[in-house]
Design a protein around this motif. Structure first.
Motif, PDB file in Angstrom:
ATOM      1  N   UNK A 103       0.825  -1.203   0.000  1.00 58.97           N
ATOM      2  CA  UNK A 103       0.000   0.000   0.000  1.00 58.97           C
ATOM      3  C   UNK A 103       0.867   1.264   0.000  1.00 58.97           C
ATOM      4  N   UNK A 104       1.936   1.249   0.793  1.00 53.73           N
ATOM      5  CA  UNK A 104       2.820   2.420   0.867  1.00 53.73           C
ATOM      6  C   UNK A 104       3.553   2.633  -0.450  1.00 53.73           C
ATOM      7  N   UNK A 105       4.031   1.537  -1.039  1.00 53.06           N
ATOM      8  CA  UNK A 105       4.743   1.658  -2.315  1.00 53.06           C
ATOM      9  C   UNK A 105       3.800   2.155  -3.401  1.00 53.06           C
ATOM     10  N   UNK A 106       2.590   1.609  -3.442  1.00 54.30           N
ATOM     11  CA  UNK A 106       1.611   2.009  -4.451  1.00 54.30           C
ATOM     12  C   UNK A 106       1.289   3.496  -4.350  1.00 54.30           C
ATOM     13  N   UNK A 107       1.312   4.025  -3.135  1.00 51.85           N
ATOM     14  CA  UNK A 107       0.934   5.415  -2.927  1.00 51.85           C
ATOM     15  C   UNK A 107       1.985   6.403  -3.426  1.00 51.85           C
TER      16      UNK A 107
END
Length: 228
Positions: A103-107
């Motif tokens: 989720x953090x990388x996607x953001x």
């Protein structure tokens, strides 16, 4: 929290340019004020522009820009399949953490890479889903992280049952099963235990030490010396 993570958090707190006391940082990060003083010294010596003093507070002298981490398409693919494997095979706790990483990388990745990440066709499946295996994995990890003795009821391949107290030393994944290697008090030697044959596992309050001849490094050396 690891020290590296704590140092990063301190920098993030100070980036808002408000004066922050050591007491406030200590309460926020759940450590002592003395630990904060040492951390501030480490950050200052590493070149982070912190001004202030003990008893007054700290702030950054000027804006500090931390460059974003850039990933290639192949690196993102590796992150995706790695996180999916962890979600499938490494227990609930690590599974949730793996999803949080994704989720953090996607953001933060650029839009074109985000689309590629979401279109990834690499998957990790487990058809014989067992809730108890996830629970056992989390229990074993807790014992490993805390260096605490583990009590277990174990069923061998021939169906024989036994009760063991072990020093858990490491977890190994073999493609479809996990094994726990540990120093077994019953046998007075190293033993490998398949997680799917552990019927009950309990983390004890007793903390063990790395006694000579009973460590993971000793086990690995023995495996290297064993005839193939």
């Amino acid at each position: 929290m690891r020290r590296a993570d704590r140092l990063f958090q301190i920098v993030q707190i100070l980036r808002n340019r408000r004066l922050v006391t050591a007491k406030a940082l200590a309460e926020r990060l759940e450590v002592s004020e003395r630990t904060i003083y040492r951390d501030i010294q480490v950050l200052s010596l590493s070149g982070i522009p912190i001004e202030g003093e003990a008893g007054v507070g700290y702030m950054l002298r000027h804006s500090l820009d931390i460059p974003p981490i850039m990933f290639s398409a192949a690196e993102l693919e590796a992150l995706v399949i790695g996180a999916r494997m962890v979600k499938t095979w490494a227990g609930k706790e690590l599974g949730h953490s793996a999803q949080s990483v994704l989720d953090k990388v996607t953001a933060v990745v650029p839009a074109e890479l985000r689309e590629q990440l979401e279109r990834s066709k690499l998957f990790a499946l487990r058809f014989s889903q067992r809730e108890d295996l996830d629970v056992t994995m989390d229990i074993c990890r807790k014992a490993l992280d805390g260096k605490r003795l583990l009590s277990m009821d174990y069923r061998r391949a021939d169906g024989t049952f036994s009760q063991r107290r072990i020093k858990p030393l490491g977890l190994y994944f073999w493609g479809n099963v996990w094994t726990l290697v540990g120093w077994c008090e019953l046998r007075g030697d190293f033993r490998n235990f398949r997680l799917d044959r552990i019927l009950r596992a309990l983390v004890l309050d007793e903390v063990f030490t790395d006694d000579a001849g009973q460590t993971l490094q000793d086990f690995i050396r023995r495996m290297h010396c064993s005839p193939q």
